[in-house]
Structures are given as structure tokens and as C-alpha cells.
Design an enzyme around this catalytic site. Structure first.
Site, PDB file in Angstrom:
ATOM      1  N   ASP A   1       0.862  -1.185   0.000  1.00  0.00           N
ATOM      2  CA  ASP A   1       0.000   0.000   0.000  1.00  0.00           C
ATOM      3  C   ASP A   1       0.894   1.230   0.000  1.00  0.00           C
ATOM      4  O   ASP A   1       2.024   1.173   0.497  1.00  0.00           O
ATOM      5  CB  ASP A   1      -0.901   0.009   1.243  1.00  0.00           C
ATOM      6  CG  ASP A   1      -2.193   0.778   1.002  1.00  0.00           C
ATOM      7  OD1 ASP A   1      -3.239   0.117   0.825  1.00  0.00           O
ATOM      8  OD2 ASP A   1      -2.147   2.019   0.951  1.00  0.00           O
TER       9      ASP A   1
ATOM     10  N   CYS B   1     -20.601  -1.297  -2.075  1.00  0.00           N
ATOM     11  CA  CYS B   1     -20.648  -2.076  -3.326  1.00  0.00           C
ATOM     12  C   CYS B   1     -21.937  -1.918  -4.120  1.00  0.00           C
ATOM     13  O   CYS B   1     -21.896  -1.432  -5.257  1.00  0.00           O
ATOM     14  CB  CYS B   1     -20.420  -3.539  -3.007  1.00  0.00           C
ATOM     15  SG  CYS B   1     -18.891  -3.812  -2.104  1.00  0.00           S
TER      16      CYS B   1
HETATM   17  C1  UGA Z   1     -21.900  -7.267  -1.258  1.00  0.00           C
HETATM   18  C2  UGA Z   1     -22.103  -8.685  -1.839  1.00  0.00           C
HETATM   19  O1  UGA Z   1     -23.011  -9.413  -1.022  1.00  0.00           O
HETATM   20  C3  UGA Z   1     -20.792  -9.443  -1.946  1.00  0.00           C
HETATM   21  O2  UGA Z   1     -21.006 -10.698  -2.586  1.00  0.00           O
HETATM   22  C4  UGA Z   1     -19.812  -8.619  -2.785  1.00  0.00           C
HETATM   23  O3  UGA Z   1     -18.550  -9.234  -2.874  1.00  0.00           O
HETATM   24  C5  UGA Z   1     -19.630  -7.243  -2.146  1.00  0.00           C
HETATM   25  O4  UGA Z   1     -20.917  -6.595  -2.055  1.00  0.00           O
HETATM   26  C6  UGA Z   1     -18.696  -6.455  -3.034  1.00  0.00           C
HETATM   27  O5  UGA Z   1     -19.052  -6.193  -4.190  1.00  0.00           O
HETATM   28  O6  UGA Z   1     -17.556  -6.219  -2.625  1.00  0.00           O
HETATM   29  P1  UGA Z   1     -21.637  -6.223   1.200  1.00  0.00           P
HETATM   30  O7  UGA Z   1     -21.789  -4.898   0.532  1.00  0.00           O
HETATM   31  O8  UGA Z   1     -20.549  -6.414   2.184  1.00  0.00           O
HETATM   32  O9  UGA Z   1     -21.453  -7.392   0.088  1.00  0.00           O
HETATM   33  O10 UGA Z   1     -22.975  -6.497   1.994  1.00  0.00           O
HETATM   34  P2  UGA Z   1     -24.291  -7.396   1.842  1.00  0.00           P
HETATM   35  O11 UGA Z   1     -24.358  -8.339   2.960  1.00  0.00           O
HETATM   36  O12 UGA Z   1     -24.448  -7.931   0.490  1.00  0.00           O
HETATM   37  O13 UGA Z   1     -25.430  -6.277   2.085  1.00  0.00           O
HETATM   38  C7  UGA Z   1     -25.584  -5.158   1.219  1.00  0.00           C
HETATM   39  C8  UGA Z   1     -26.777  -4.329   1.634  1.00  0.00           C
HETATM   40  O14 UGA Z   1     -27.996  -5.025   1.424  1.00  0.00           O
HETATM   41  C9  UGA Z   1     -26.789  -3.965   3.121  1.00  0.00           C
HETATM   42  O15 UGA Z   1     -27.227  -2.637   3.259  1.00  0.00           O
HETATM   43  C10 UGA Z   1     -27.778  -4.945   3.739  1.00  0.00           C
HETATM   44  O16 UGA Z   1     -28.378  -4.473   4.926  1.00  0.00           O
HETATM   45  C11 UGA Z   1     -28.783  -5.066   2.605  1.00  0.00           C
HETATM   46  N1  UGA Z   1     -29.559  -6.334   2.637  1.00  0.00           N
HETATM   47  C12 UGA Z   1     -28.933  -7.522   2.400  1.00  0.00           C
HETATM   48  C13 UGA Z   1     -30.929  -6.302   2.876  1.00  0.00           C
HETATM   49  O17 UGA Z   1     -31.524  -5.227   3.102  1.00  0.00           O
HETATM   50  N2  UGA Z   1     -31.628  -7.476   2.834  1.00  0.00           N
HETATM   51  C14 UGA Z   1     -31.030  -8.671   2.598  1.00  0.00           C
HETATM   52  O18 UGA Z   1     -31.748  -9.709   2.571  1.00  0.00           O
HETATM   53  C15 UGA Z   1     -29.646  -8.690   2.368  1.00  0.00           C
END
Ligand code: UGA
Length: 430
Positions: free
Chosen positions: A30, A262
Site C-alpha cells: 500500500d 458495493c
Molecule cells: C456485497 C455482496 O453481497 C458481496 O457478494 C460482494 O462481494 C460485495 O458486495 C462487493 O461487491 O464487494 P456487502 O456490501 O458487504 O457485500 O454487503 P451485503 O451483505 O451484500 O449487504 C448489502 C446491503 O444489502 C446492506 O445494506 C444490507 O443491509 C442489505 N440487505 C442484504 C438487505 O436489506 N436485505 C437482505 O436480505 C440482504
């Protein structure tokens, strides 16, 4: 194998630590001197369950190294992973300046055959452009440019790395594919699917997956809206839908809208790409719009709950990050909700398991170090994230106010149990 991760942020650090744990020699690089000096002491700059232990263990085993020396780290490695950020530009395009800065460095230090892997989320055709840049100086047999998107969720990243649903390698080179498959062999042997596609396909798989998951969430959020009007519990609907194997039950939890580093960024970047290639991705456009406006519906619900009286009324947020298991505030729904409530005259208290947030420094916002203090004398408790510690609260004990209302944006509690306890309880889509 000798691996170099360029960019020791979320993706580079988690993947680098996990690759070293599989027995590879990994250098995470980094340009930030403080981050590297702390990492060399085993101090991890991000909040991720299990990461610190993994880093310390592999540092001790001398498989994991941290360095500011980009040039030498490139020279010493066989595989270079580009793991730098690709933030959104003002015009919604992904900003690739960090990626191309790394490519420049690789171009000056390509001393033998190397595989250059994009792990950063980059728009389709970025791999083609990187190859073109390197081709101006080197023959094609000196390098391969491969796309290997990451599918790690914050808070679950190590598990997601160690037990991935699939490993996607985008390359037409047999040599590079063989080496990459070998790198991932320990995970393939445990049962993870490995697929080799074209580089462009791999780049699009990442965006298509994130946009699809964002669509699934938005879909259930909109179903929740109609459930509220019809006196239906959205969880019955989600369960009934999810049992159809063609649909699947995951990512059908309604909530305050998707946030994080993301989904919002990647859906916008996908629209930019589609515009560039003259294609109308109308579904993704609608998803972005619906999610961007979700906070307005939630504010209306809060208005109804508080009978439109906000002036000097204390509202408590339990959790302010974009979801549980992370300290990340990027695109958190709370960043839209809290300023709106403040503007209406409310006083905000919050408790956040990962500590106070610089985004909420204001005279009218108070961060408390425990749930009890945050909820004391509050008129409305908003459960904003789904941390385990919010799942078994005794509301009567933490707040003596007979008129206490609870707005559970993650549906952690059972409405009938809350009714029995005589708590004025409101969920999402029920
Ligand atoms: C997301 C993807 O799930 C990963 O597979 C991907 O690698 C990552 O983005 C990325 O592109 O780096 P992340 O952003 O860490 O991961 O979080 P998630 O768990 O997917 O949740 C994303 C958003 O959706 C959060 O705000 C969460 O609260 C919301 N969410 C998720 C819901 O409102 N309902 C659900 O059923 C699931």
C-alpha cells in the site's frame, strides 16, 4: 506461489491474509505508510471478524508481509492482484485512476512472466485496456491479464473467501488458467465450484451478481410496502417465495434499503457501462431509483408513528452503519434518515457497537456507549441494523416510558410477542 496484493484495503487485505493462510507467500502493498507500519505490528485498520488473528498468525509464520515498496514487491511475485478502490465519479462512472496507476507500476517492473489479476471491481473491457497498455512495451508471452472478481461480504469476508459458492477466472490463456486453478486448489478440493470464462464475462459476472442481489432486496422491500397496506406479513411471503428453489430464500430480508460500498456504486457503474454500449438496463435503473427513495417512505412511517410531532422528541437509533458486522458507514440509510429527522426538530441519540461516527458530529446528535443510556427517556427506538445484541432486548427495562414506540427496520422481533408485552411495535412490511 509468490503473490503480491496491490492495495491493502478491504479486498486486498482479506484476500492476501487468506491466500497466505493457504500456504502462499504474500506481500500486501500500500502507498499509505501508517497502514503498512501498523499491519507489520499486527494492527488491522478495518473492522472484520477474525481478520486480526489471521494476519498475526501468518505474519508469525513468515508467509505474510506488508510493504510500501510497490516496485520490488511486483518484481518478486508471480501473480499480482490489483485490489485498489474504484470509487464512483461525479458522472457515475467507476474511477479507474488508481487501477491505471498500478498498471503503470507493473509496466515498469515486469522482469519475468507474471499474471496480472484484477480483483478490484472494474467495468467490462478494463482488462482489455490493461492488456493494451502492457502490450506497448512487452510481448504477449510475458504476461496474462486475468479477471478474478471477489464475492466477499463485509462481516463475513473470511468465511466467504474460505468457502466460496464459486471461483470465477476470466482468461483465454491456458497457462494462466492452470496457474490460477492451482492457486485455488485447496478451496476447489473442499467443494467450491471453479469456472473459467472469458475475461469480459468474468468482469460482467461481478456487476450482474451485485445488481441482481440489489434487485432481489429492492423487490422484497417493495413487496413489504404492499404488505403494510394489506395487513400481510412480508416474511410469510418471503418464506413462501424462497422455498421455490428457482428463487431461493437468501437476500429476501426487507429493511431500510441496501447500502455499503458495493451495491450502490456497482449498480450505478453498470448503468454507465450500459449507456456506453447503448443498452437500456431499465430494471437496474428502477432498482437504483426505488432504493434511493426508500428513506422517504421510512420517514413517512416515522411521521405516522410520532403523529407528525418531532420537535424536541428523542429518537434513538440502534446501529447506524449500513448493516451489522461492520463499522462501514458508506451509503448507510442512516445518513439520509438522521439529517431528515434532525431537520424536523427531533433529538437523536444512537448506540453503535463499532463506536461513534464522525459523520454524526452535531450538537443535536449524541452517541452513547451502551444501549441503556441511548434508549433512556426515548420516545422512539429505531432498530437500524441487525446486530445480535439488539435481538433480545427487554424494552420495558431499558425504557420506562409507557408510550415507548419501537420501529424495527430489520424485523428482529415478533409482532405478536411485542403486542403481548404491550409495546407499541412497528416492523417493515407487516
Ligand atoms: C456485497 C455482496 O453481497 C458481496 O457478494 C460482494 O462481494 C460485495 O458486495 C462487493 O461487491 O464487494 P456487502 O456490501 O458487504 O457485500 O454487503 P451485503 O451483505 O451484500 O449487504 C448489502 C446491503 O444489502 C446492506 O445494506 C444490507 O443491509 C442489505 N440487505 C442484504 C438487505 O436489506 N436485505 C437482505 O436480505 C440482504
Amino acid at each position: 506461489m509468490k503473490i503480491c496484493m496491490i492495495g491493502s484495503g478491504y479486498v486486498g487485505l482479506v484476500s492476501g491474509a487468506c491466500f497466505s493462510d493457504l500456504g502462499n507467500t504474500v506481500t500486501c502493498v500500500d502507498i499509505n505508510k501508517d497502514i503498512i507500519s501498523n499491519l507489520n505490528k499486527g494492527i488491522v485498520p478495518i473492522f472484520e471478524l477474525g481478520l486480526q488473528e489471521l494476519v498475526i498468525r501468518n505474519l508469525k509464520q513468515k508467509r505474510l508481509f506488508f510493504s510500501n515498496d510497490v516496485s520490488n514487491s511486483i518484481k518478486r511475485s508471480d501473480i499480482i492482484f490489483i485490489c485498489v478502490g474504484t470509487p464512483t465519479k461525479k458522472n457515475n462512472n467507476a474511477d479507474l485512476k488508481y487501477v491505471y496507476n498500478v498498471v503503470k507500476k507493473i509496466k515498469s517492473n515486469l522482469n519475468k512472466y507474471k499474471i496480472i489479476v484484477t480483483k478490484s471491481t472494474v467495468p467490462v473491457t478494463t482488462g482489455d485496456k490493461i492488456e493494451k497498455i502492457l502490450n506497448t512495451k512487452y510481448n504477449k508471452n510475458k504476461f496474462d491479464v486475468v479477471s478474478n472478481p471477489e464475492f466477499l461480504r463485509e462481516g463475513e469476508a473470511i468465511r466467504d473467501f474460505q468457502y466460496p459458492d464459486r471461483i470465477v477466472i476470466g482468461t483465454n490463456s491456458h497457462k494462466a488458467n492452470k496457474i490460477m486453478k492451482n492457486l485455488y486448489l485447496p478451496l476447489i478440493k473442499k467443494g467450491s465450484r471453479y469456472i473459467n470464462t472469458s475475461r469480459r464475462s468474468a468482469e460482467l459476472i461481478k456487476y450482474a451478481s451485485n445488481a441482481y442481489l440489489a434487485t432481489k432486496i429492492t423487490y422484497i422491500n417493495e413487496m413489504a410496502n404492499i404488505c403494510e397496506k394489506l395487513n400481510i406479513d412480508v416474511h410469510d411471503v418471503a418464506t413462501g417465495m424462497g422455498l421455490d428453489e428457482r428463487i431461493g430464500s437468501r437476500f429476501l430480508r426487507p429493511g431500510p434499503g441496501f447500502g455499503g460500498s458495493c451495491f450502490p456504486k456497482d449498480t450505478r457503474a453498470l448503468i454507465s457501462t450500459s449507456n456506453k454500449f447503448n443498452t437500456n438496463l431499465s430494471i437496474v435503473k428502477t432498482v437504483i431509483q426505488s432504493n434511493d427513495n426508500r428513506y422517504k417512505l421510512l420517514i413517512n412511517r416515522i411521521s405516522k408513528i410520532l403523529k407528525n410531532k418531532f420537535k424536541n422528541r428523542k429518537i434513538t437509533f440502534l446501529g447506524v452503519t449500513f448493516k451489522a458486522g461492520t463499522d462501514d458507514m458508506r451509503e448507510s440509510p442512516a445518513l439520509k434518515l438522521i439529517p431528515k429527522l434532525l431537520k424536523k426538530g427531533a433529538i437523536i441519540n444512537y448506540y453503535e457497537p463499532t463506536g461513534s461516527k464522525k459523520e454524526f458530529i452535531s450538537k443535536k446528535i449524541m452517541c452513547n456507549s451502551n444501549i441503556h443510556d441511548a434508549c433512556k427517556n426515548s420516545e422512539l427506538i429505531i432498530i437500524h441494523t441487525e446486530w445480535n445484541e439488539f435481538k433480545q432486548l427487554n424494552f420495558k427495562k431499558i425504557n420506562k416510558n409507557k408510550n415507548l414506540k419501537v420501529f424495527d427496520m430489520r424485523n428482529l422481533y415478533s409482532p405478536s410477542e411485542m403486542l403481548k408485552s404491550k409495546i407499541k411495535y412497528f416492523g417493515v412490511g407487516r
